[in-house]
Design a protein around this motif. Structure first.
Motif, mmCIF file in Angstrom:
data_model
loop_
_atom_site.group_PDB
_atom_site.id
_atom_site.type_symbol
_atom_site.label_atom_id
_atom_site.label_comp_id
_atom_site.label_asym_id
_atom_site.label_seq_id
_atom_site.Cartn_x
_atom_site.Cartn_y
_atom_site.Cartn_z
ATOM 1 N N LEU A 236 -4.290 7.288 -6.812
ATOM 2 C CA LEU A 236 -2.914 7.225 -6.313
ATOM 3 C C LEU A 236 -2.038 6.403 -7.244
ATOM 4 O O LEU A 236 -2.426 5.327 -7.686
ATOM 5 N N CYS A 237 -0.863 6.928 -7.530
ATOM 6 C CA CYS A 237 0.095 6.206 -8.361
ATOM 7 C C CYS A 237 1.007 5.377 -7.460
ATOM 8 O O CYS A 237 1.597 5.914 -6.516
ATOM 9 N N PRO A 238 1.138 4.064 -7.700
ATOM 10 C CA PRO A 238 2.002 3.237 -6.839
ATOM 11 C C PRO A 238 3.433 3.755 -6.757
ATOM 12 O O PRO A 238 4.071 3.675 -5.704
ATOM 13 N N ARG A 239 3.942 4.303 -7.849
ATOM 14 C CA ARG A 239 5.323 4.778 -7.837
ATOM 15 C C ARG A 239 5.474 6.036 -6.984
ATOM 16 O O ARG A 239 6.508 6.233 -6.340
ATOM 17 N N ASP A 240 4.451 6.882 -6.970
ATOM 18 C CA ASP A 240 4.492 8.048 -6.084
ATOM 19 C C ASP A 240 4.436 7.610 -4.619
ATOM 20 O O ASP A 240 5.131 8.174 -3.767
ATOM 21 N N VAL A 241 3.595 6.626 -4.340
ATOM 22 C CA VAL A 241 3.530 6.094 -2.969
ATOM 23 C C VAL A 241 4.873 5.492 -2.588
ATOM 24 O O VAL A 241 5.361 5.666 -1.460
ATOM 25 N N ALA A 242 5.516 4.788 -3.531
ATOM 26 C CA ALA A 242 6.818 4.179 -3.257
ATOM 27 C C ALA A 242 7.837 5.241 -2.852
ATOM 28 O O ALA A 242 8.644 5.035 -1.928
ATOM 29 N N ARG A 243 7.809 6.384 -3.517
ATOM 30 C CA ARG A 243 8.761 7.454 -3.191
ATOM 31 C C ARG A 243 8.514 8.001 -1.787
ATOM 32 O O ARG A 243 9.449 8.261 -1.026
ATOM 33 N N VAL A 244 7.233 8.188 -1.439
ATOM 34 C CA VAL A 244 6.904 8.708 -0.108
ATOM 35 C C VAL A 244 7.308 7.705 0.975
ATOM 36 O O VAL A 244 7.848 8.076 2.023
ATOM 37 N N VAL A 245 7.061 6.427 0.716
ATOM 38 C CA VAL A 245 7.450 5.374 1.675
ATOM 39 C C VAL A 245 8.963 5.320 1.820
ATOM 40 O O VAL A 245 9.495 5.138 2.921
#
Length: 574
Positions: free
Chosen positions: A408-417
């Protein structure tokens, strides 16, 4: 397909790909398999088994099954160590990322060393691959394309070269619907291949993947159905066909294809005594089956697939990333039917040392589901605290470096959050009566949702544009709600929730004939839905009364839905 093997184009349940830490010589020996298509490229070998395993690797390469293609190419080198094209295949299937650069370089150098004196066609294949191995997919893109174009110009009858080039150029569409660079070129190549090679499974696979993210997925419906016949033993082909058929609203055939993908993976694991986490697509297919059952009103079956996925990832060692993917699938299922408390109670305990991205996704899931549950109970202060906490997660995750490989990429998770925070805040503002602010917030959430990267985790919040349409309905902006509902139905014609939304918008505008037509279409879409769902009652009463009971389109006038059944479900049938 090279695009999928050389780049991380899809989110992944497990962090590691099968056998990626094993050298080529240590890979288990695969059997020769049928049902993978009929691709063939004559290569310079006098060993029939080397040619057979090379062709098997080529077929798997076209179908996007990289780890198994690598096994086949490795087996070809065992039968004929001097087969340069088998080393070419090993270089292409080694996997993306800098960590495999050395292995890719060793394989392609071996191919180059063995290529002296080979036919011009094989030499050009190897030189083109060497440009990717040396520079990577991004930096070597132009040189690879030019070399493959030269190969095609010299050998215009070689379908495999055209297909490999088209598969490399498929990069999808941008958020505004425009094709990415190379996409129209790839489509032109594939249209010609469909005409000249109508029985080539790899061509149909590439065409399905080209059209899946496009505004016209129906153009590949026939190819999706052909894949079921041409590559019946390839679970990645079943997965691709199922995704396309679901996208065009052919729910029954989509579910059959996805169920076949799960069954094929299970048989493959049992036959070769392999662990669960090397299955190429079963977990992805289960997530799509849960989503498809939810769109068809089959809440019990949607839960069953989500729980089966959870059991599967737990049996594989409960890897945090996999646990979160399974949890988000079950959360989405509960939220789809309005069971907010059940979504908030989904367990998300992680073992070991989770990464910042995994912790961020878990915290985002927890905060969002608790916020939705509070919104359902009317506790708006608790909702606002959840929104603020979600907003606080975004900058912390964005500060981390981009993830590598399948992690998991933290920046991708940030976008989903961030999407979840905006959807929740917009719903809260609408509940407060702040219509203008809610419209702006949910519009922003919808735009962000459309820009999420396919390689990131799936959004776990309610669809922002559906929430926006319902807010417009409550604020008596029926025309705007109907406009958005039409867009949603065009994108997912098999989704009953969107068809119900369009019916309610027509009813709110007192367009009785259109409303009855849309409620009837919704009932057809939900013909096998769970009988207790209130949406069915609402639609049936409206159709029976032919639009005389308009108040039934408002959720506030309905009794609360029945509580979900949490008993274990052994049999799954979608």
């Amino acid at each position: 397909m090279l695009a999928r093997l050389l780049r991380n184009d899809e989110s992944s349940v497990y962090v590691q790909a099968p056998w990626e830490d094993l050298p080529d010589r240590a890979l288990a020996r695969p059997p020769l398999r049928e049902g993978l298509g009929a691709s063939h490229l004559a290569v310079s070998t006098r060993v029939p088994l080397a040619q057979a395993f090379f062709d098997q690797g080529l077929r798997l390469l076209h179908l996007g099954w990289g780890p198994e293609a690598r096994r086949a190419f490795a087996e070809a080198t065992r039968h004929d160590p001097d087969l340069a094209m088998a080393w070419w295949g090993l270089a292409l299937t080694r996997g993306p990322g800098a960590r495999f650069a050395t292995a890719r370089a060793e394989a392609i150098q071996r191919a180059l060393a063995l290529s002296e004196g080979l036919p011009d066609l094989e030499q050009r294949y190897i030189v083109a691959a060497s440009l990717l191995a040396e520079k990577g997919p991004a930096n070597g893109r132009h040189a690879f394309v030019r070399e493959m174009e030269c190969l095609i110009d010299r050998c215009p009858d070689d379908a495999e070269a055209r297909l490999l080039l088209a598969g490399f150029l498929l990069e999808g569409y941008e958020a505004d619907g425009r094709p990415s660079q190379g996409q129209p070129y790839a489509q032109a190549l594939l249209r010609e291949l469909l005409r000249t090679h109508p029985d080539h499974a790899g061509v149909h696979m590439a065409w399905v993947n080209a059209m899946l993210p496009s505004p016209r997925p129906e153009a590949a419906r026939e190819s999706a159905l052909r894949l079921l016949v041409l590559a019946p033993e390839a679970s990645p082909a079943m997965l691709a066909a199922g995704r396309l058929l679901a996208r065009v609203g052919d729910t029954a055939d989509a579910n059959r294809a996805l169920e076949a993908a799960v069954a094929l993976d299970d048989a493959y694991l049992a036959r070769e005594s392999l662990p669960v986490d090397v299955a190429p697509c079963a977990e992805h297919a289960m997530r799509l089956l849960s989503q498809g059952c939810a769109e068809s009103g089959r809440y019990s079956d949607a839960q069953a697939w989500a729980r089966r996925l959870r059991h599967r990832v737990e049996s594989a060692g409960a890897e945090p990333q996999a646990v979160l993917f399974a949890a988000s699938t079950l959360v989405s299922t509960h939220l789809r039917f309005g069971f907010c408390r059940a979504a908030a109670d989904v367990p998300m305990e992680l073992v070991g040392e989770p990464t910042p991205a995994e912790l961020g996704l878990r915290d985002g899931l927890r905060l969002y589901t608790r916020g939705i549950s509070a919104l359902d109970a009317g506790r708006l202060k608790d909702v606002e605290r959840a929104c603020d906490s979600l907003d606080g997660l975004h900058p912390r995750l964005s500060e981390h470096r981009r993830g590598e490989g399948r992690a998991l990429c933290p920046r991708d998770v940030a976008r989903v959050v961030e999407v979840a925070a905006q959807e929740l805040r917009g719903a809260m503002e609408a509940r407060r009566g702040e219509a203008g602010r809610a419209e702006a917030t949910l519009t922003r959430a919808g735009r962000m949702e459309r820009r999420l990267r396919p390689a990131g985790p799936a959004p776990f919040s309610r669809p922002a544009r559906e929430t926006l349409a319902r807010v417009r309905l409550r604020d008596e902006r029926e025309a705007k709600a109907l406009e958005l509902a039409r867009v949603l139905v065009e994108e997912r014609p098999g989704c009953g929730h969107y068809r119900l939304l369009m019916a309610e918008a027509h009813a709110a505008q007192k367009e009785h004939a259109s409303a009855v037509r849309d409620f009837t279409a919704f009932l057809e879409c939900w013909r096998d839905a769970d009988a207790h769902l209130p949406e069915l009652h609402r639609a049936r009463v409206f159709v029976a009364g032919r639009g005389r009971i308009l108040r039934l389109v408002h959720n506030a006038d309905l009794p609360p839905p029945a509580a979900p059944d949490f008993r274990p479900l052994e049999k799954v049938s979608c």
